[in-house]
Design a protein around this motif. Structure first.
Motif, mmCIF file in Angstrom:
data_model
loop_
_atom_site.group_PDB
_atom_site.id
_atom_site.type_symbol
_atom_site.label_atom_id
_atom_site.label_comp_id
_atom_site.label_asym_id
_atom_site.label_seq_id
_atom_site.Cartn_x
_atom_site.Cartn_y
_atom_site.Cartn_z
ATOM 1 N N CYS A 114 -68.487 8.449 31.631
ATOM 2 C CA CYS A 114 -68.620 9.002 30.274
ATOM 3 C C CYS A 114 -68.922 7.867 29.308
ATOM 4 C CB CYS A 114 -67.320 9.711 29.869
ATOM 5 S SG CYS A 114 -67.392 10.480 28.235
ATOM 6 N N LYS A 115 -70.022 7.988 28.579
ATOM 7 C CA LYS A 115 -70.374 6.990 27.557
ATOM 8 C C LYS A 115 -69.385 7.088 26.388
ATOM 9 C CE LYS A 115 -75.373 7.095 28.447
ATOM 10 N NZ LYS A 115 -76.690 7.450 27.861
ATOM 11 N N MET A 116 -68.887 5.950 25.934
ATOM 12 C CA MET A 116 -67.832 5.965 24.927
ATOM 13 C C MET A 116 -68.227 5.356 23.581
ATOM 14 S SD MET A 116 -65.622 7.418 26.803
ATOM 15 C CE MET A 116 -64.149 7.381 25.819
ATOM 16 N N ASP A 117 -69.311 4.570 23.546
ATOM 17 C CA ASP A 117 -69.589 3.784 22.346
ATOM 18 C C ASP A 117 -69.793 4.647 21.089
ATOM 19 O OD1 ASP A 117 -71.900 4.782 23.447
ATOM 20 O OD2 ASP A 117 -73.062 2.923 23.286
ATOM 21 N N GLN A 118 -70.571 5.741 21.215
ATOM 22 C CA GLN A 118 -70.820 6.580 20.036
ATOM 23 C C GLN A 118 -69.562 7.328 19.598
ATOM 24 O OE1 GLN A 118 -74.146 9.122 20.918
ATOM 25 N NE2 GLN A 118 -75.640 7.456 20.861
ATOM 26 N N MET A 128 -61.374 -0.773 20.955
ATOM 27 C CA MET A 128 -62.454 0.136 20.561
ATOM 28 C C MET A 128 -63.763 -0.603 20.298
ATOM 29 S SD MET A 128 -61.259 3.223 20.658
ATOM 30 C CE MET A 128 -61.901 4.418 19.494
ATOM 31 N N GLU A 129 -63.664 -1.817 19.796
ATOM 32 C CA GLU A 129 -64.878 -2.591 19.538
ATOM 33 C C GLU A 129 -65.496 -3.137 20.833
ATOM 34 O OE1 GLU A 129 -63.934 -4.211 14.995
ATOM 35 O OE2 GLU A 129 -63.529 -5.506 16.712
ATOM 36 N N ASN A 130 -64.703 -3.149 21.902
ATOM 37 C CA ASN A 130 -65.206 -3.649 23.185
ATOM 38 C C ASN A 130 -65.133 -2.572 24.271
ATOM 39 O OD1 ASN A 130 -65.467 -6.787 22.706
ATOM 40 N ND2 ASN A 130 -63.550 -6.174 21.750
ATOM 41 N N ILE A 131 -65.271 -1.339 23.845
ATOM 42 C CA ILE A 131 -65.068 -0.217 24.764
ATOM 43 C C ILE A 131 -66.168 -0.161 25.817
ATOM 44 C CG2 ILE A 131 -66.366 1.537 23.464
ATOM 45 C CD1 ILE A 131 -63.867 3.384 24.006
ATOM 46 N N LEU A 191 -62.587 4.726 15.521
ATOM 47 C CA LEU A 191 -62.185 3.407 15.031
ATOM 48 C C LEU A 191 -62.044 3.422 13.512
ATOM 49 C CD1 LEU A 191 -61.634 0.405 15.352
ATOM 50 C CD2 LEU A 191 -64.120 0.010 15.433
ATOM 51 N N GLU A 192 -63.010 4.011 12.829
ATOM 52 C CA GLU A 192 -62.970 4.062 11.367
ATOM 53 C C GLU A 192 -61.722 4.778 10.853
ATOM 54 O OE1 GLU A 192 -66.607 5.923 10.174
ATOM 55 O OE2 GLU A 192 -67.855 4.163 10.643
ATOM 56 N N ALA A 193 -61.329 5.854 11.529
ATOM 57 C CA ALA A 193 -60.181 6.647 11.076
ATOM 58 C C ALA A 193 -58.903 5.823 11.049
ATOM 59 C CB ALA A 193 -59.997 7.866 11.979
#
Length: 875
Positions: free
Chosen positions: A361-365, A394-397, A371-373
């Motif tokens: 499962c792609k997670m970046d999008q 989250m920044e290196n997911i 992350l913002e929340a």
């Protein structure tokens, strides 16, 4: 009916839990009130109640019960997680006991046994939660393999696949040889391990006798080597460009390659490359187009491709191959070495990096809004320190491996035709429809469904939505009312497994965050700091503790010393403290009940009793305000300590003694009813932490109407003048100082004293004179304007006390020594305060309230110094 000597927890726990449930206090439906909703972190169906559950769920119960008292419509959803790996292991063990081999069963046959096990054992932990007194809405109990929940997971997989966010591919994964399944990176625990570094030489394919030496901690993987790699700038090996060498024992001819990835300082600077069994080696293999030789079977034994030791366990082979390498002359030396070794989070066996075809499962999008929340505090973390951990992950997911090689779980909704084409659909009929549309001329072809199931976390990331029937209707009344939920209470070790993924799922599928706040509990450890576990024998039997000490004492023991986000060093002596606290309140109940027949509306209230009543009301109001702040900041342990001190010290030790009527004397009705009301309010404040004892005392105190229960009694506080509080502190200090004086001079309890007080506070002493007289056994309490001779001199704040007793010996030298000691301390304290006040930078930057507090410290210290100096001069 006569009250028992002590609180009997067994009877009270059973009676009140059944009563609360029967009254419907745990149930919730949407109405006009604001909602306060919590979803329980679903325990595994394999779970048995332990100390971690006690802490996590008591925190949730405390928050929920207080919210109910504050007027919220509370909803706490219980449920369990199907726990693929753990449950499948339990079922396999059950089958083994019956003489049944899982490998000889069909999938459907195995699942029948799995459901049999779940129905028999899967609900045990939920029943155990009742013992803790948890106010769960049992009508909403969910299970991650319920039919509708199952369908929601399948729906999400298909939606993500159609968006291009789920794909199938071969990658290096973490393999659990015991569970025989892939694991995500988050399911691997790394442990510092004492290993050995084996230096092994490989013969160069050349006319002369030359070797290149590598260093490895996993010599059994040598059989899968397909290259040796060195750094292009390492002069030691520059002459080997274009050369080959032979893998020891099996004589596979492999190239010597050059790559800047190599660390020249590690080992010999030469690296054996095993693309099938190390992620970095795999990347090198891809780059240099190396052969891939998979030497391991799925159970951790050596495969046919290994050529040697086929069918033998990897760790047994490690020992054997070292001996064989030594005999062959290839072992150079062995060194002690410390390294990080990955273990399966579920089975605690060493994982193996392995190339495998899996679903991802792609997670970046999805990570971006999640992350913002948290960064902008739309979702608040308590403690806030976990924001940095969350942000880093989250920044290196990385993409999530969502397939597992198991049978128990949601089966991946993908079907394959004879040519290997994939058809992803929610049902088999839809898959056949896709096939027919793509292959209109083909008939009667059988599609085969993927045999793997989805990662357990792929179902539990939908938990806050699906427990409110998101899949049936994403706009239903429950979801609109209870979602986003109010607070998630969980452990920091699953911040990636669960918390982050729930936030991603909330935004992806519902367009909203799943919760407003996240409270992280710590890990429960023993007094030595070790994590509690069965293997260490340091994890107490929680049900046995509840049986022996009572649910309230257990709840007290885990809450009294559990700061948010920090580990709890569990001390079983806190169980005794909790039990003593229950009995302290029970004794207060017995005392007050004894006054019931003594109350008299015609009997005059003394000045002291009236002072005590107003002071206790002020303390109650002060603490109520403090608790609002403590709960808002999730400082729950501090909140419990504050309530504990208010009841034990202020109410039981001081207030009840101050208002207690003299022997054979009535108690004024005003004081009796005021005391009842104060006790009720104290029980209300404590109820979220210790629900059973508080409800029992509440009903024993006076006769109640059938539905007049403490659990649903609105929490309220009456605004009170707090100026009396300082007078209460002074009164306590005077009583304590005189009692200490009596003890030090050897006075017996029956010996009376005379107390002379040099003070300007005549109005205050007129109100409390009768309290002081009774509390210190003084036949006379009198205000004076001049020091009194032949007395023991005491200083309390700025008040000068003189104690006269016929049998007491006045040791002036000893008094002077004690006063000088206190004077030295105060002079040092005053100097430190004045140093701050003379600091220009401090004065410019400090807040107004801080400056005011420091100036008050200065004036109080000066006043007390003056009073002590006068007493010293007198001596």
């Amino acid at each position: 009916m006569e009250l028992s000597k002590n609180f009997q927890h067994q009877d009270a726990e059973q009676h009140w839990y059944e009563h609360w449930e029967k009254q419907g206090y745990f149930s919730s439906t949407p109405d006009e009130r604001p909602a306060y909703s919590i979803v329980i972190p679903p325990p595994n169906v394999t779970g048995v109640l332990h100390m971690g559950h006690a802490l996590n769920n008591t925190v949730q119960d405390v928050l929920l019960r207080r919210a109910k008292m504050k007027g919220f419509n509370t909803c706490w959803v219980p449920g369990t997680d199907h726990a693929s790996i753990a449950t499948e292991a339990k079922v396999v063990a059950m089958l083994r006991e019956r003489g049944i081999d899982k490998n000889k069963l069909s999938r459907d046959e195995f699942l029948k046994y799995a459901w049999e096990w779940k129905e028999k054992y899967g609900g045990i932990i939920l029943q155990q939660f009742r013992k803790l007194g948890l106010a769960l809405d049992w009508s909403r109990t969910s299970f991650t393999m319920d039919d509708n929940y199952y369908q929601s997971v399948i729906r999400v997989f298909v939606e993500l696949y159609n968006k291009g966010n789920i794909y199938r591919g071969v990658k290096m994964i973490n393999w659990d040889p015991k569970a025989k399944t892939a694991l995500s990176d988050e399911e691997v625990n790394y442990k510092q391990t004492n290993s050995k570094l084996y230096h092994v030489r490989y013969k160069i394919d050349a006319e002369n006798e030359e070797y290149i030496t590598i260093a490895t901690v996993r010599p059994e993987t040598i059989l899968g080597d397909t290259a040796v790699c060195v750094h292009p700038e390492d002069l030691r090996y520059a002459h080997l460009k274009g050369k080959f060498c032979f893998v020891p024992l099996i004589n596979r001819r492999v190239p010597i390659i050059f790559d800047e990835y190599i660390d020249r300082e590690f080992g010999t600077g030469a690296l054996k490359v095993t693309p099938a069994h190390d992620i970095n080696d795999y990347n090198l293999g891809q780059k240099h187009r190396l052969q891939i030789v998979d030497t391991l079977n799925d159970d951790g034994t050596m495969s046919e491709a290994a050529q040697l030791y086929v069918g033998e366990d990897r760790f047994a082979v490690r020992k054997k191959i070292v001996q064989d390498l030594e005999q062959a002359g290839n072992l150079v030396k062995i060194e002690e070495y410390q390294n990080q070794v990955g273990y399966s989070e579920r089975t605690d066996v060493v994982i193996e990096p392995r190339l495998s075809m899996q679903w991802w499962c792609k997670m970046d999008q999805m990570a971006t809004p999640a992350l913002e929340a948290v960064v902008n505090d739309s979702i608040e973390f308590y403690p806030a320190k976990f924001k940095n951990l969350y942000r880093h992950w989250m920044e290196n997911i990385k993409d999530w491996c969502v397939s597992r090689q198991l049978w128990w779980g949601q089966r991946i909704p993908a079907w394959y035709d004879a040519d290997g084409n994939i058809y992803v659909a929610e049902t088999e009929d839809q898959a056949y429809l896709q096939f027919a549309q793509k292959n209109p001329s083909s008939k009667d072809q059988k599609l085969k469904q993927d045999v793997d199931v989805l990662d357990t976390w792929f179902s539990s990331w939908l938990w806050p939505m699906e427990v409110f029937d998101w899949n049936k209707n994403s706009n239903n009344a429950d979801l609109k009312y209870y979602y986003p939920t109010s607070t998630l209470v969980t452990a920091p070790e699953i911040i990636f497994f669960w918390v982050a993924r729930m936030i991603m799922a909330g935004f992806e599928f519902q367009g909203q965050k799943p919760f407003d706040k996240v409270y992280f509990t710590g890990i429960v450890r023993d007094k030595q700091g070790r994590k509690m576990s069965k293997s260490l024998g340091n994890s107490p039997d929680l049900l046995q503790l509840i049986e022996e000490f009572g649910s309230d004492s257990v709840r007290f023991s885990v809450m009294i010393a559990s700061p948010a986000g920090n580990d709890l060093l569990y001390d079983e002596s806190m169980l005794d403290q909790g039990r003593f606290f229950c009995n302290k309140m029970w004794n207060a109940l017995r005392l007050i009940k004894g006054w019931e027949q003594k109350q008299n509306s015609n009997f005059a209230t003394t000045n002291g009793q009236l002072f005590a009543l107003k002071w206790m009301q002020a303390r109650l109001y002060e603490v109520s305000l403090q608790l609002d702040t403590l709960f808002a900041d999730f400082r729950l342990s501090e909140a419990l300590k504050t309530i504990y001190s208010l009841i034990w010290n202020d109410f039981c030790s001081w207030y009840l003694e101050w208002v207690k009527p003299a022997m054979d004397k009535p108690i004024p009705a005003e004081i009796y009813t005021g005391t009842l009301r104060i006790f009720e309010q104290l029980l209300q404040l404590l109820h979220p932490f210790m629900p059973f004892v508080t409800e029992e005392i509440f009903h024993q105190l006076v006769k109640r109407e059938p539905n007049q229960d403490l659990m649903v009694m609105p929490l309220s506080s009456t605004q009170t003048d707090l100026s009396i509080l300082n007078e209460g502190i002074l009164l306590q200090q005077i009583i304590t100082a005189v009692r200490d004086c009596r003890n030090k001079t050897g006075l017996k309890p029956k010996d009376t004293i005379k107390l002379w007080i040099e003070s300007n506070g005549s109005k205050f002493y007129n109100r409390v004179e009768d309290i002081i007289s009774r509390q210190v056994n003084a036949e006379k309490v009198q205000l004076i304007t001049e020091p009194q001779n032949d007395c023991i001199a005491l200083v309390v704040q700025t008040e000068k006390l003189f104690v006269e007793a016929k049998t007491a010996i006045v040791d002036k030298e000893k008094q002077a020594t004690e006063l000088k000691k206190e004077l030295d301390y105060l002079n040092g304290f005053l100097a430190s305060v004045e140093k701050k006040l003379n600091n220009e930078k401090f004065m410019q930057n400090a807040k107004a309230e801080v400056l005011e507090n420091e100036r008050k410290k200065q004036s109080d210290a000066k006043a007390k110094i003056e009073a002590i100096e006068k007493s010293l001069n007198l001596l």
